[in-house]
Design an enzyme around this catalytic site. Structure first.
Site, PDB file in Angstrom:
ATOM      1  N   ASP A 169      -3.653   4.313  -2.099  1.00 26.22           N
ATOM      2  CA  ASP A 169      -4.873   4.607  -1.252  1.00 26.22           C
ATOM      3  C   ASP A 169      -5.548   6.013  -1.851  1.00 26.22           C
ATOM      4  O   ASP A 169      -4.780   6.978  -2.331  1.00 26.22           O
ATOM      5  CB  ASP A 169      -4.317   4.668   0.034  1.00 26.22           C
ATOM      6  CG  ASP A 169      -5.567   4.747   1.127  1.00 26.22           C
ATOM      7  OD1 ASP A 169      -6.180   3.693   1.146  1.00 26.22           O
ATOM      8  OD2 ASP A 169      -5.699   5.841   1.579  1.00 26.22           O
TER       9      ASP A 169
ATOM     10  N   HIS B 279     -10.929  -4.722   2.502  1.00 27.07           N
ATOM     11  CA  HIS B 279     -11.204  -4.382   4.078  1.00 27.07           C
ATOM     12  C   HIS B 279     -12.079  -3.481   4.208  1.00 27.07           C
ATOM     13  O   HIS B 279     -12.280  -2.937   5.575  1.00 27.07           O
ATOM     14  CB  HIS B 279      -9.777  -4.294   4.575  1.00 27.07           C
ATOM     15  CG  HIS B 279      -9.152  -3.047   3.763  1.00 27.07           C
ATOM     16  ND1 HIS B 279      -8.920  -2.810   2.477  1.00 27.07           N
ATOM     17  CD2 HIS B 279      -8.864  -1.706   4.524  1.00 27.07           C
ATOM     18  CE1 HIS B 279      -8.400  -1.615   2.456  1.00 27.07           C
ATOM     19  NE2 HIS B 279      -8.644  -0.763   3.624  1.00 27.07           N
ATOM     20  N   ASP B 280     -12.674  -2.769   3.516  1.00 27.91           N
ATOM     21  CA  ASP B 280     -13.740  -1.584   3.770  1.00 27.91           C
ATOM     22  C   ASP B 280     -15.075  -2.062   3.492  1.00 27.91           C
ATOM     23  O   ASP B 280     -15.989  -1.104   3.801  1.00 27.91           O
ATOM     24  CB  ASP B 280     -13.328  -0.421   2.814  1.00 27.91           C
ATOM     25  CG  ASP B 280     -12.107   0.239   3.094  1.00 27.91           C
ATOM     26  OD1 ASP B 280     -11.686   0.019   3.994  1.00 27.91           O
ATOM     27  OD2 ASP B 280     -11.210   0.604   2.121  1.00 27.91           O
TER      28      ASP B 280
ATOM     29  N   GLU C 137      -6.790   2.879  -5.917  1.00 28.13           N
ATOM     30  CA  GLU C 137      -7.997   2.657  -5.244  1.00 28.13           C
ATOM     31  C   GLU C 137      -8.915   3.787  -5.509  1.00 28.13           C
ATOM     32  O   GLU C 137      -8.532   5.168  -5.235  1.00 28.13           O
ATOM     33  CB  GLU C 137      -7.856   2.762  -3.764  1.00 28.13           C
ATOM     34  CG  GLU C 137      -9.300   2.427  -2.910  1.00 28.13           C
ATOM     35  CD  GLU C 137      -9.277   3.020  -1.704  1.00 28.13           C
ATOM     36  OE1 GLU C 137     -10.096   2.436  -0.887  1.00 28.13           O
ATOM     37  OE2 GLU C 137      -8.686   3.942  -1.247  1.00 28.13           O
TER      38      GLU C 137
ATOM     39  N   ASP D 204       0.830  -1.025  -0.033  1.00 29.83           N
ATOM     40  CA  ASP D 204       0.002  -0.010  -0.037  1.00 29.83           C
ATOM     41  C   ASP D 204       0.945   1.101  -0.007  1.00 29.83           C
ATOM     42  O   ASP D 204       1.836   1.118   0.653  1.00 29.83           O
ATOM     43  CB  ASP D 204      -0.934  -0.145   1.356  1.00 29.83           C
ATOM     44  CG  ASP D 204      -2.220   0.010   1.116  1.00 29.83           C
ATOM     45  OD1 ASP D 204      -2.928   1.024   0.584  1.00 29.83           O
ATOM     46  OD2 ASP D 204      -3.077  -1.141   1.273  1.00 29.83           O
TER      47      ASP D 204
HETATM   48  C1  NOJ Z   1      -8.834   3.986   1.903  1.00 23.66           C
HETATM   49  C2  NOJ Z   1      -8.622   2.645   2.667  1.00 23.66           C
HETATM   50  O1  NOJ Z   1      -9.047   1.380   1.868  1.00 23.66           O
HETATM   51  C3  NOJ Z   1      -9.259   2.752   4.106  1.00 23.66           C
HETATM   52  O2  NOJ Z   1      -9.431   1.481   4.946  1.00 23.66           O
HETATM   53  C4  NOJ Z   1      -8.946   3.890   4.761  1.00 23.66           C
HETATM   54  O3  NOJ Z   1      -9.624   4.072   6.155  1.00 23.66           O
HETATM   55  C5  NOJ Z   1      -8.940   5.314   3.881  1.00 23.66           C
HETATM   56  N1  NOJ Z   1      -8.415   4.942   2.647  1.00 23.66           N
HETATM   57  C6  NOJ Z   1      -7.939   6.170   4.492  1.00 23.66           C
HETATM   58  O4  NOJ Z   1      -6.662   5.797   4.311  1.00 23.66           O
END
Ligand code: NOJ
Length: 535
Positions: A203, A328-329, A266, A101
């Site tokens: 990210d 993971h989100d 992302e 990442d």
């Molecule tokens: C995206 C990430 O996938 C997430 O887990 C994170 O909280 C936010 N960006 C902030 O970095």
């Protein structure tokens, strides 16, 4: 490059590891890099080609590693640089690529740059972050909202200004209009690329640069109570600014100084905006993550087909497609649609055109785990109840023993284990010829070994069944039909134009047979990959 001029990231499958939750080697209840090393043989057995490891850098863990206090080191919870290098070497020895990442939008407020920036208005790092005066009434400089709830601006008593933080107050946004920031961050990229990492997952790649006039965001007129809290505003001025593309291009130029690396972004944006991140003449991200399947609110053959066709149609010529089912989100696929339907979703993901990204644990059918409030960690969920991400980050279920084999018996896993881990785990499913794990592995093997499946052409086939999605993958004389029944009813699909074929795999794992395609029968929630006989 590997066979026929394709890059490894075009033919391979990426497996996302959330390091806190994968495997704990030292008994503190938190996964670590050494733990990942011990599971590399599992990953090669499974048949993935690359791992993407979510952040493992030194961090106060306000956002579980996405708040980085040192970009060029490893948090002691996870190991140290030496262990990372060992992980890289061990992965490469197994022909597994390693993606890490890269978090350019913000640092931790404990990063030395931030500490300096906050120390005074005249500090040389002041302009590395985004500082603004209060409005005349003392309020925040504009109406921008944080993804974690409330204003995106936090007030600093010491210097009397607000700083921007689109996530946690401990995650100040960097100022990407400052050339010093850019060059420092490109050096971070080089630090890891020099060490041999094969790719970066960037990210929130659509967010680092903001409107130069800090105009208010419009309020979303369609938003109503119960909708996603962060959809309340149309983030017209705080993200996806035109200047972002120049930065993506610069990041890509850094990557291009190294051989065979991949830049993944992302990006949660509507399709036309998303595909711009491929850049002019494909000079941007190699793979702007495609979250169409993650975001589908209705999961059926028609909505999926529309999503696939829209994406395929929107892709620039020569751009490489990619697909994601979970991360993971977001809620796990087996919770969103159920375990049976998740098997069909797995076949879909692993047979579509483009690079699939897999989320750890989905291969055994892990589901979201309800986390009681007193055990919750995720700042997003603490501020906005119901939107916590802890449920999708629970420990990997390796076996049916104490702590699911994630951590030693006397350790306390950082998040609770799924209640059903004694039934849903790697050890048990490895032995079960019908399990989700067996299915995933078989599909990964098929995808790896059949050129048409990993990089062939893709055509939608009219199936005359509104519950099924059928498509063809083709390379030279190799032709595979993928027929997916997304309903709970059995379906009969007439596909006479294909003559006869052989079912290579069914999602039920109980069917390998010759079939006449004038009438293909599929059971409830069944998908099949069918090799079409050459005339
Ligand atoms: C995206 C990430 O996938 C997430 O887990 C994170 O909280 C936010 N960006 C902030 O970095």
């Amino acid at each position: 490059m590997i066979s026929d001029q394709l890059h490894w990231w075009q033919q391979g499958v990426i497996y996302q590891i959330y390091p806190r939750s994968f495997k704990d080697s030292n008994g503190d209840g938190i996964g670590d890099l050494q733990g990942i090393i011990t599971q590399l043989d599992y990953l090669t057995w499974l048949g993935v080609n690359a791992i993407w490891i979510s952040p493992f850098y030194p961090s106060p863990m306000a956002d579980f590693g996405y708040d980085i206090a040192d970009y060029c080191n490893v948090d002691p919870i996870f190991g140290d640089l030496g262990i990372f290098e060992k992980l890289l070497e061990q992965a490469h020895r197994r022909d597994l690529k390693v993606i890490i990442d890269f978090v350019p939008n913000h640092t931790s407020d404990e990063h030395p740059w931030s500490v300096e920036s906050r120390s005074s208005r005249i500090n040389s790092k002041r302009q590395w972050y985004i500082w603004r005066d209060p409005r005349l009434d003392g309020g925040a400089p504009n109406n921008w909202e944080s993804y974690f709830g409330g204003s995106a601006w936090a007030f600093d008593q010491h210097t009397g200004q607000y700083y921007l933080r689109q996530f946690h107050a401990k995650q100040p946004d960097l100022n990407w209009r400052n050339p010093e920031v850019r060059s420092a961050m490109y050096n971070v990229m080089r630090f890891w690329l020099d060490r041999g990492v094969d790719g970066l997952r960037v990210d929130v790649l659509w967010m680092p640069i903001k409107d130069d006039q800090f105009r208010d965001n419009p309020i979303n007129p369609e938003w109503k109570d119960g909708d996603l809290p962060w959809a309340h505003q149309i983030r017209l001025y705080s993200e996806d600014r035109p200047e972002m593309h120049e930065i993506v291009h610069e990041m890509r130029a850094v990557m291009d100084n190294y051989a065979e690396r991949v830049l993944i972004g992302e990006i949660y944006l509507p399709l036309p905006n998303l595909i711009r991140y491929y850049g002019d003449n494909l000079s941007g991200a190699h793979l702007p993550f495609n979250f169409e399947l993650v975001l589908l609110s209705t999961w059926n053959a028609q909505t999926i087909r529309q999503a696939v066709e829209a994406y395929e149609a929107a892709l620039p010529a020569e751009a490489w497609s990619n697909w994601v089912l979970g991360n993971h989100d977001k809620p796990r696929i087996a919770s969103r649609i159920g375990r049976e339907a998740a098997r069909v979703a797995t076949m879909l993901l692993l047979t579509l055109r483009g690079t699939p990204t897999w989320y750890y644990g989905d291969e055994i059918g892990m589901q979201d785990v309800t986390i009681p409030p007193h055990l919750a960690h995720d700042p997003q969920g603490k501020r906005q109840p119901g939107y916590g991400r802890d449920p999708v980050r629970t420990p990997m279920q390796w076996d049916g023993g104490p702590n699911a084999g994630f951590c030693p018996v006397n350790a306390d896993p950082w998040l609770p284990l799924a209640a059903d881990y004694q039934k849903i785990n790697v050890a048990l499913e490895r032995e079960d010829v019908y399990s989700m794990l067996t299915l995933t592995r078989a599909l990964l093997t098929l995808r790896r070994t059949k050129r048409a499946l990993n990089s062939g052409n893709f055509y939608v086939v009219e199936s005359k069944s509104e519950n099924c999605f059928v498509y063809l993958r083709e390379h030279g004389k190799q032709r595979f039909l993928v027929a997916l029944n997304f309903s709970t009813e059995a379906q009969m699909i007439p596909l006479p134009e294909f003559g006869k074929g052989r079912i290579l795999i069914s999602t039920s794992l109980d069917r390998e047979e010759q079939v006449y395609l004038k009438a293909l029968s599929l059971r409830s929630h069944e998908g099949c990959v069918i090799e079409i006989a050459e005339d």
